[in-house]
Design a protein around this motif. Structure first.
Motif, mmCIF file in Angstrom:
data_model
loop_
_atom_site.group_PDB
_atom_site.id
_atom_site.type_symbol
_atom_site.label_atom_id
_atom_site.label_comp_id
_atom_site.label_asym_id
_atom_site.label_seq_id
_atom_site.Cartn_x
_atom_site.Cartn_y
_atom_site.Cartn_z
ATOM 1 N N PHE A 95 29.501 22.613 -8.057
ATOM 2 C CA PHE A 95 29.111 22.143 -6.726
ATOM 3 C C PHE A 95 30.260 22.310 -5.735
ATOM 4 N N LEU A 96 31.447 21.883 -6.127
ATOM 5 C CA LEU A 96 32.591 21.913 -5.221
ATOM 6 C C LEU A 96 33.081 23.327 -4.938
ATOM 7 N N HIS A 97 32.767 24.253 -5.821
ATOM 8 C CA HIS A 97 33.170 25.649 -5.611
ATOM 9 C C HIS A 97 32.052 26.507 -5.019
ATOM 10 N N GLY A 98 30.943 25.858 -4.652
ATOM 11 C CA GLY A 98 29.861 26.602 -4.020
ATOM 12 C C GLY A 98 29.015 27.402 -4.987
ATOM 13 N N ILE A 99 29.031 27.026 -6.273
ATOM 14 C CA ILE A 99 28.229 27.714 -7.277
ATOM 15 C C ILE A 99 26.918 26.950 -7.444
ATOM 16 N N PRO A 100 25.780 27.571 -7.205
ATOM 17 C CA PRO A 100 24.497 26.854 -7.170
ATOM 18 C C PRO A 100 23.908 26.571 -8.543
ATOM 19 N N HIS A 101 24.664 25.846 -9.367
ATOM 20 C CA HIS A 101 24.191 25.504 -10.707
ATOM 21 C C HIS A 101 24.675 24.097 -11.034
ATOM 22 N N PHE A 102 23.856 23.105 -10.741
ATOM 23 C CA PHE A 102 24.186 21.715 -11.009
ATOM 24 C C PHE A 102 22.879 20.941 -11.085
ATOM 25 N N ALA A 103 22.942 19.710 -11.588
ATOM 26 C CA ALA A 103 21.701 18.971 -11.818
ATOM 27 C C ALA A 103 21.930 17.473 -11.758
ATOM 28 N N ILE A 104 20.840 16.761 -11.615
ATOM 29 C CA ILE A 104 20.784 15.308 -11.759
ATOM 30 C C ILE A 104 20.106 15.014 -13.091
ATOM 31 N N SER A 105 20.716 14.146 -13.883
ATOM 32 C CA SER A 105 20.186 13.813 -15.207
ATOM 33 C C SER A 105 19.941 12.310 -15.300
ATOM 34 N N ILE A 106 18.724 11.937 -15.672
ATOM 35 C CA ILE A 106 18.363 10.520 -15.833
ATOM 36 C C ILE A 106 17.603 10.353 -17.151
#
Length: 273
Positions: A95-106
């Motif tokens: 996220f901080l490096h501008g790479i569009p691969h992240f998620a929310i996990s619940i």
């Protein structure tokens, strides 16, 4: 078509609300206020806001449930009720490096019958705000991407298998152990990928995009949802010794039944060397 239960609806609503803000902040990533949390481990303003948004939504829906959260830690609820396990931004470095691969996990974890700790994970959501994909599962109800059923891949040959992993980095993980495992598995498989978000790696495994996954030195909030999604998609999840627990964080090995057995054998022999 899958019918969402009340708890999955609550989880998805919270994830989507937090995800909308993450998408906006991701578009202005260079302006984010970032503070150091430890060596090579950053926490952003966006991370904290996402966690607070999810907390508020879940608390309003289930006010007597407890929480295990990456930033806020353990928040006790009614000991006879389930608890939420939340990672508001898995893949912070991406996220901080501008790479569009992240998620929310619940995930939802139930108390053990009769007390004495925590037992099975019974519901899970992994939401990718960039692609707007919601991976979800409930115990004994299967795993789903939106309303489409998920199944782990049917590949049986390591030579055709694409394997995901997490690579140790500054202050995290065991480089020597990882190198031994990589040296054993790498020559046997079609490829190894490292994308930097364990929850999505596991969700993609459940969707058949990956055929296997291994990583160590994670946390409950990294894997609680993903482990259930893989299992409900027909996969096997264990630690490096082959033991199965509701959540695997310290060590995770996941694949379909055949590939899990083959990967486990390679891994065990590598660590004996």
């Amino acid at each position: 078509m899958a019918v969402l239960s009340g708890v999955i609806r609550v989880m998805e609503k919270a994830a989507r609300k937090a995800g909308g803000r993450l998408r906006r902040d991701f578009g202005e990533v260079e302006h984010l206020q970032v503070s150091h949390k430890g060596p090579a481990d950053f926490v952003s303003k966006a991370d904290r806001i996402a966690e607070r948004t999810i907390y508020d939504e879940l608390l309003a829906a289930r006010p007597d449930w407890g929480f295990v959260m990456e930033e806020a830690g353990v928040i006790e609820g009614d000991e006879n009720k389930p608890r939420w396990i939340v990672d508001p931004l898995d893949g912070t470095s991406n996220f901080l490096h501008g790479i569009p691969h992240f998620a929310i996990s619940i995930a939802v974890q139930e108390p053990k019958l009769g007390g004495g700790g925590w037992g099975d994970v019974t519901a899970a959501v992994v939401y990718n705000p960039v692609t707007d994909e919601t991976f979800w599962a409930e115990k004994s109800r299967g795993a789903w991407l939106h309303d489409g059923r998920l199944r782990v891949s049917a590949r049986r040959s390591l030579s055709e298998a694409l394997i995901a992993t997490g690579i140790p980095f500054q202050g995290h993980g065991n480089f020597g152990e990882w190198t031994k495992i990589f040296g054993a598995i790498g020559p046997q498989v079609a490829g190894i990928r490292r994308y930097g978000a364990a929850s999505l790696d596991l969700a993609w495994l459940a969707a058949g995009r990956f055929d296997g996954f291994w990583e160590s030195d994670l946390n409950d909030w990294d894997t609680a949802a993903g482990c259930l999604i893989v299992r409900e998609a027909g996969g096997f999840v264990s630690d490096f010794r082959g033991r199965s627990e509701p959540i695997h964080a310290t060590q995770v090995l996941a694949a379909n039944d055949t590939l899990h057995s083959k990967l486990h054998k390679l891994l065990v022999n590598a660590l004996k060397a």
